[in-house]
Enzyme design. Structure first.
Site, PDB file in Angstrom:
ATOM      1  N   SER A  33       0.817  -1.209   0.000  1.00  0.00           N
ATOM      2  CA  SER A  33       0.000   0.000   0.000  1.00  0.00           C
ATOM      3  C   SER A  33       0.858   1.269   0.000  1.00  0.00           C
ATOM      4  O   SER A  33       1.567   1.530  -0.966  1.00  0.00           O
ATOM      5  CB  SER A  33      -0.936  -0.064   1.205  1.00  0.00           C
ATOM      6  OG  SER A  33      -1.917   0.923   1.109  1.00  0.00           O
ATOM      7  N   HIS A  86      -8.055  -5.300   1.201  1.00  0.00           N
ATOM      8  CA  HIS A  86      -6.795  -4.634   1.545  1.00  0.00           C
ATOM      9  C   HIS A  86      -6.137  -5.242   2.784  1.00  0.00           C
ATOM     10  O   HIS A  86      -4.978  -5.601   2.773  1.00  0.00           O
ATOM     11  CB  HIS A  86      -7.066  -3.145   1.780  1.00  0.00           C
ATOM     12  CG  HIS A  86      -5.868  -2.281   1.576  1.00  0.00           C
ATOM     13  ND1 HIS A  86      -5.296  -2.079   0.347  1.00  0.00           N
ATOM     14  CD2 HIS A  86      -5.117  -1.562   2.442  1.00  0.00           C
ATOM     15  CE1 HIS A  86      -4.251  -1.274   0.464  1.00  0.00           C
ATOM     16  NE2 HIS A  86      -4.122  -0.948   1.728  1.00  0.00           N
TER      17      HIS A  86
END
Ligand SMILES: *[C@@H]1O[C@H](CO)[C@@H](O)[C@H](O)[C@H]1NC(C)=O
Ligand SMILES: *[C@@H]1O[C@H](CO)[C@@H](O)[C@H](O)[C@H]1NC(C)=O
Ligand SMILES: *[C@@H]1O[C@H](CO)[C@@H](O)[C@H](O)[C@H]1NC(C)=O
Ligand SMILES: *[C@@H]1O[C@H](CO)[C@@H](O)[C@H](O)[C@H]1NC(C)=O
Length: 429
Positions: free
Chosen positions: A194, A402
Site C-alpha cells: 500500500s 486490503h
C-alpha cells in the site's frame, strides 16, 4: 478546551450535511480525545491488561513477538538526512529456515497507520521461513520511529510536518542505504504494501539514482492515485482531515491514531473481548475495507483480537490530509496547498505530479478485487504508467481485500507463492 471547539465545529457541519458527518464525527472525536488523553496515567499497564485477558501477542513489541514464535530479530536505528531516527528490524534467524540465507536482502515496508508489528499471520514469518534475509522498515511518526535528533514529537509541531513526500525522500532511501551498507550488497529486493509502494514511487521520482539500488519491487495493493477508492469511511475520514487540517493544527493536533493514544487503547480494549471481537470489530474492519458486502472473514478472530494491539500505529494529520486530497484527484501528485501557495512553493498553480516514468526498476504487482481502499482501477492506472511492469496478479479469491494482505489466515496460499516465485527469480544465491 480545543477539543470542544473541534467538536463544536464538527457538530455545525454535521447538522448541515448530516450522514457522512456521523462517521467523521466519530473519527474526529476519537482522534481529538486521543490527543487530550495522551497521558501516561491513562494507560493500563501491561500486567493489568494481561490480567484483563488481553491476548499476550497484543502486548508484545516486535522483538518479543517474533521471539515468542521462535524467530530471532535485531533492532537497528537509522538516521535520516533530516534528523528523524527510525527503527528497523531484521529477522536474523527464522524458525523454519534450515539452509543458508538467500541474498540479496529483502526490505518489507508497511502501509498507512501500520508498523512492522502484527499478529502471527504476517508475511514476515513466511518470507523469513523461506530463508530470505528480511528487514522490516518503520516510517517516521509510527510507534517505533517516533524519534528525532532535535525535535520532540510530543512538543514540536514541526516533527509532524510530513506526508508521503518526506517518507519517500528521506525515510525509504535512508533505510535502503542502511541495509545495503550493513550487508555489503549493492542492491536489495523491496516489498511495499500500500503506502509502502507509494513512498517508493515518490523516492524514484524525487531522488534520482535511488531506484537503481533495488533489483525488484513487489508491490502489494499499491497506493498511488486513489480516485476510485470505494470505502466511504476511509474517504470521509481522510477528506475530513484535509478540510480540517488548519483548524486541527491551530488546536495543536498534529499526530493521529498513535499507538498508546486513546483511540488505539480504546479499540485494543474492546476488540480483545471475545464476543465484541466477533460481533463488532471484524465487522468494522470489513465495513472499512470491502467492496462486496458478503465478505466472509478470512481474518481470524484471534488475529483481530491481536491486531488492534498494534494497529493503528500513528501518523501525521498532514499525511492523512494528503490521502483526503488523493481521493479526488486523477493524478499522483504532491500536496495541493491551493493556487497561491502552490505558485510560491512549486511555481505552478497545480501541484506537480510525481514522475512515474522514473520508477525504472522491474515491478510486479499483486492486488485484490474486493479492496475497498485501493481500487483495482487505480492499480491498473498506475501499472499503465510504470515503464517496467513484469506481471500484474489479481488475487483469484473474489473476496480478497486490503487488510487481507497483512492479516488474512490464507496469505500463505493466496499471495505468498507468487511473492516467493519472484523473490527467487531475483535472488543470486
Ligand atoms: C522490546 O522489548 C524488549 C524487552 O522488553 C526491550 O528490550 C526492547 O527495547 C523493546 N524494543 C522496542 C523497539 O520497543
Ligand atoms: C556502514 O557500515 C559500517 C560497518 O558495518 C559502519 O561502521 C558505518 O558507520 C556505516 N555507514 C553508514 C553511513 O551507515
Ligand atoms: C469468529 O467467531 C464467531 C463466533 O464464535 C464465528 O461465527 C466466526 O465464524 C468466527 N470468525 C472467523 C473468521 O473465524
Ligand atoms: C521522468 O523520469 C524519466 C526517467 O528517469 C526521465 O527521462 C524524464 O525526463 C522525467 N520526466 C520529467 C518530467 O522530469
Amino acid at each position: 478546551m480545543f477539543a470542544r471547539e473541534v467538536l463544536r465545529s464538527v457538530d455545525n457541519m454535521a447538522s448541515k450535511r448530516s450522514n457522512t458527518f456521523k462517521v467523521l464525527l466519530a473519527s474526529l472525536a476519537v482522534a481529538a480525545l486521543g490527543y487530550v488523553l495522551r497521558s501516561p496515567s491513562l494507560y493500563l499497564r501491561r500486567e493489568t491488561k494481561s490480567s484483563l485477558g488481553y491476548p499476550k501477542d497484543s502486548l508484545l513489541n516486535f522483538t518479543e513477538l517474533t521471539a515468542e514464535y521462535g524467530y530471532l530479530s535485531e533492532e537497528h536505528k537509522v538516521l535520516t538526512d533530516d534528523g528523524y531516527i527510525l527503527t528497523m528490524f531484521r529477522i536474523v534467524k527464522a524458525r523454519n529456515c534450515h539452509r543458508a540465507k538467500r541474498s540479496p536482502p529483502v526490505l518489507l515496508m508497511h502501509g498507512l497507520l501500520q508498523s512492522s508489528s502484527g499478529p502471527d499471520a504476517g508475511l514476515a514469518y513466511l518470507i523469513s521461513d523461506a530463508c530470505y534475509d528480511l528487514w522490516l522498515g518503520n516510517v517516521r511518526g509510527n510507534y517505533y520511529s517516533r524519534e528525532h535528533v532535535r525535535l520532540d514529537p510530543d512538543k514540536d509541531p514541526a516533527y509532524w510536518k510530513f506526508y508521503i513526500e518526506e517518507i519517500g525522500i528521506y525515510d525509504v532511501p535512508a533505510m535502503i542505504d542502511y541495509v545495503l551498507n550493513y550487508t555489503g550488497f549493492e542492491k536489495l529486493n523491496y516489498i511495499g504494501f500500500s503506502q509502502g509502494t507509494g513512498t517508493f514511487l515518490v523516492m524514484c521520482s524525487e531522488k534520482p539514482g535511488y531506484c537503481d539500488k533495488v533489483k525488484l519491487v513487489i508491490s502489494l495493493a499499491p497506493a498511488s492515485r486513489q480516485m476510485h477508492t470505494q470505502s466511504k469511511i476511509f474517504r470521509t475520514m481522510t477528506q475530513t482531515f484535509y478540510r480540517m487540517e488548519g483548524l486541527l493544527s491551530m488546536t495543536g493536533l498534529q499526530e493521529v491514531f498513535s499507538k498508546g493514544g486513546f483511540s488505539q487503547e480504546f479499540v485494543a480494549f474492546f476488540c480483545q473481548l471475545s464476543g465484541v471481537t466477533e460481533r463488532l470489530c471484524e465487522k468494522v474492519i470489513d465495513a472499512f475495507d470491502h467492496v462486496d458486502s458478503t465478505h466472509l472473514g478470512s481474518i481470524t478472530n484471534q488475529t483481530t483480537r491481536v491486531l488492534f494491539g498494534h494497529f493503528p500505529a500513528g501518523t501525521s494529520v498532514h499525511n492523512m490530509a494528503r490521502y483526503g486530497q488523493s481521493m479526488n484527484s486523477g493524478r499522483f501528485e504532491k500536496f495541493d496547498y491551493g493556487r497561491e501557495q502552490n505558485l510560491v512553493l512549486y511555481g505552478s498553480e497545480e501541484p506537480p505530479q510525481y514522475n512515474l516514468s522514473a520508477t525504472t526498476v522491474p515491478v510486479m504487482c499483486i492486488y485484490g478485487k474486493n479492496d475497498g481502499l485501493v481500487d483495482t482501477r487505480d492499480v491498473e492506472w498506475l501499472m499503465a504508467q510504470l515503464p517496467n511492469v513484469l506481471e500484474m496478479v489479481k488475487v483469484e479469491d473474489p473476496q480478497w481485500n486490503h487488510m487481507d494482505v497483512t492479516y488474512s489466515q490464507y496469505t500463505g496460499d493466496t499471495i505468498f507463492p507468487k511473492i516467493h516465485e519472484y523473490l527467487l527469480k531475483y535472488t543470486s544465491a
